[in-house]
Design a protein around this motif. Structure first.
Motif, short mmCIF file in Angstrom:
data_model
loop_
_atom_site.label_atom_id
_atom_site.label_comp_id
_atom_site.label_asym_id
_atom_site.label_seq_id
_atom_site.Cartn_x
_atom_site.Cartn_y
_atom_site.Cartn_z
N ASP A 117 0.84 -1.24 0.09
CA ASP A 117 0.00 -0.24 -0.01
C ASP A 117 0.96 1.45 0.16
OD1 ASP A 117 -2.41 -1.61 0.19
OD2 ASP A 117 -2.00 -1.75 2.28
N MET A 119 2.54 4.67 -0.97
CA MET A 119 2.48 5.43 -1.91
C MET A 119 3.74 5.95 -2.60
SD MET A 119 -0.80 5.42 -2.27
CE MET A 119 -1.31 6.92 -3.14
N GLN A 138 -0.69 3.25 -4.99
CA GLN A 138 0.07 2.10 -4.30
C GLN A 138 1.21 1.46 -5.31
OE1 GLN A 138 -3.57 0.26 -3.83
NE2 GLN A 138 -3.55 0.35 -1.86
N GLU A 314 -3.75 3.75 2.13
CA GLU A 314 -2.67 4.36 1.52
C GLU A 314 -1.66 4.25 2.71
OE1 GLU A 314 -3.60 8.19 0.26
OE2 GLU A 314 -4.78 7.42 -1.36
#
Length: 334
Positions: A117, A119, A138, A314
């Motif tokens: 996840d 970012m 992601q 996120e």
């Protein structure tokens, strides 16, 4: 006659040893060239010199360890598909990410565990493999913007290199989830103490129970998560680290008694894997790994914060902690 037979046997031994050394040499030579190498950078307060080979940070001087080789290991979930018209998106996602950092001089191994996840800027391509620019998303989705083969692996490698301030990726191996049960049974099963209640997926996977995972059970253990829970991937990553530690130590023990064991695993799992690691590289890596044990302290999760985005979870790394980890794993303090 006896002398002739002994001479033939001796010749065969010499040829076998020579072949082993040749493969090891070729593997080392091949792995010394990085597949992906982004520009080296650092957070505010880091003074980068000589293309990242020297760093001054918090008053300390660090020199890049030229002996390390970095191999990105990915677990691929092909059941997930992105359905945009302008994306390839049908080749799965990189659901599991471990960067293996191996010191060629000492044989010491470190694993950096990266959340799916996380970012990061990802290169986007359309169905014609035309570059569309980058977008923050992601990191697992970098695999979807590729061909499900080399292109996908290199795209994830680029994003991992960006996340780690330009640290190189020398090689990659992407394993489909279906290959986990095959690998697991090839080492005779892997024993774990179940970290959380997974009885809804398998009655035997009760929290606290000691279980030798076999077949599909192994995939269930490393793959299952409740997507309704925001930090479910963090709990799953803890299980994956636990499983990987037990699997690797069992593999190392088998290799000590049978040097060809890594080749057997390589051949068994090849139908489930995309990799640029060949026979010579396997030989070299096996010879390095044999010299050292492997413990929980050699696996480093990336710390940070997970929040709910517009649609999905996120993960944002703690930049200071991440950079200190990079300096610890890839650099030597002067």
């Amino acid at each position: 006659m006896l002398i002739t037979i002994l001479c033939i046997l001796l010749l065969l031994v010499v040829i076998a040893v020579g072949a082993l050394f040749y493969l090891r040499y070729q593997g080392k030579k091949s792995l010394s060239i990085a597949e992906v190498e982004e520009e080296v950078s650092g957070p505010d307060g880091a003074d980068i010199d000589d293309d990242g080979k020297v760093v001054i940070y918090n008053g300390e001087k660090y020199c890049y360890n030229e002996n390390v080789i970095n191999i990105l290991c990915m677990g691929i979930d092909t059941s997930i598909e992105e359905t945009g018209d302008d994306t390839i998106g049908e080749n799965g996602q990189a659901d599991v990410l471990f960067l293996v950092v191996l010191d060629q001089e000492t044989g010491e191994m470190s694993l950096i565990n990266i959340s799916r996840d996380t970012m990061i800027d990802v290169d986007k391509y359309n169905v014609y493999n035309q570059y569309l620019g980058t977008e923050n998303m992601q990191i697992c989705l970098a695999y979807a913007y590729g061909d499900g083969q080399e292109g996908s692996c290199l795209n994830v490698s680029r994003s991992v290199s960006r996340l780690l301030y330009g640290m190189p990726v020398h090689a990659y191996a992407a394993l489909e989830y279906e290959g986990i049960s095959v690998l697991n049974d090839s080492v005779g099963g892997v024993t774990v103490t179940v970290l959380e209640d997974l009885t809804s997926s398998d009655p035997a996977l009760e929290e606290g129970a000691t279980v030798t995972l076999t077949g599909q059970q192994a995939e269930t253990y490393v793959r299952t998560r409740d997507t309704e829970v925001l930090d479910s991937n963090n709990a799953r990553m803890a299980r994956q680290r636990q499983y990987l530690l037990a699997f690797m130590n069992k593999t190392l023990e088998e290799t000590k008694s049978d040097i060809s064991f890594p080749f057997s695993l390589y051949q068994i799992v090849s139908d489930y894997m995309v990799t640029d690691i060949g026979t010579s590289e396997v030989t070299y890596l096996a010879s390095l790994a044999l010299g050292n044990g492997f413990s929980e302290g050699d696996i480093y999760p990336v710390s940070g914060e997970i929040v709910m985005g517009e649609t999905y979870a996120e993960f944002y790394p703690d930049e200071e902690a991440l950079y200190e980890l990079i300096l610890d794993v890839f650099y030597n303090k002067e």
